[in-house]
Design a protein around this motif. Structure first.
Motif: not given
Length: 150
Positions: A133-150
């Motif tokens: 829904d528009e305006g729904d700023d609840g967190v859907e995901w947190i993605i962590a990575s060991g390959d943070w190359s950008c």
């Protein structure tokens, strides 16, 4: 399974008490460790294991050559330095709390949606960003990575 509360360990992974899920760990070892707490994984993709628990914890682990590369935190309690990152967290409050701790974000350059906190090695996306829904700023995901190359 007892209710678990997880803590983000930037650029390393997540932990809950003695249970550590760190980048580079072998898939077989993680399956052994997590099966004691959550049960056996469900695997919908050959390089992924999903762990879902009765308390709402939902963690997807992604592997590269059987070593942990990414952690998708999709449900449950995840904290960093006292800040709730998931389980009822909302973007406006979350980004202000992390900014007060000195953590900046950018529009994602790593994934298709969300915001990157490069200093923490995570991407955060809201329900709205992923088609909710528009305006729904609840967190859907947190993605962590060991390959943070950008």
């Amino acid at each position: 399974m007892k209710s678990l509360s997880w803590e983000l360990v930037p650029h390393k992974g997540i932990e809950s008490g003695a249970v550590k899920v760190f980048f580079g760990m072998e898939r077989a070892l993680l399956r052994s460790i997590l099966s004691e707490f959550v049960g056996p994984p469900k695997s919908f993709q050959p390089d992924e294991d999903d762990y879902e628990a009765e308390d709402g914890t939902w963690i997807r682990l992604r592997f590269d050559s059987d070593k942990l590369r990414d952690i998708e935190f999709l449900g449950g309690s995840l904290f960093f330095a006292g800040t709730q990152l998931h389980h009822g967290a909302h973007w406006e409050v979350l980004q202000k709390s992390l900014a007060a701790q000195g953590h900046s974000f950018r529009e994602t350059e790593w994934l298709g949606d969300g915001f990157d906190f490069v200093g923490l090695g995570i991407n955060i996306a809201t329900h709205e960003q992923l088609g909710g829904d528009e305006g729904d700023d609840g967190v859907e995901w947190i993605i962590a990575s060991g390959d943070w190359s950008c």
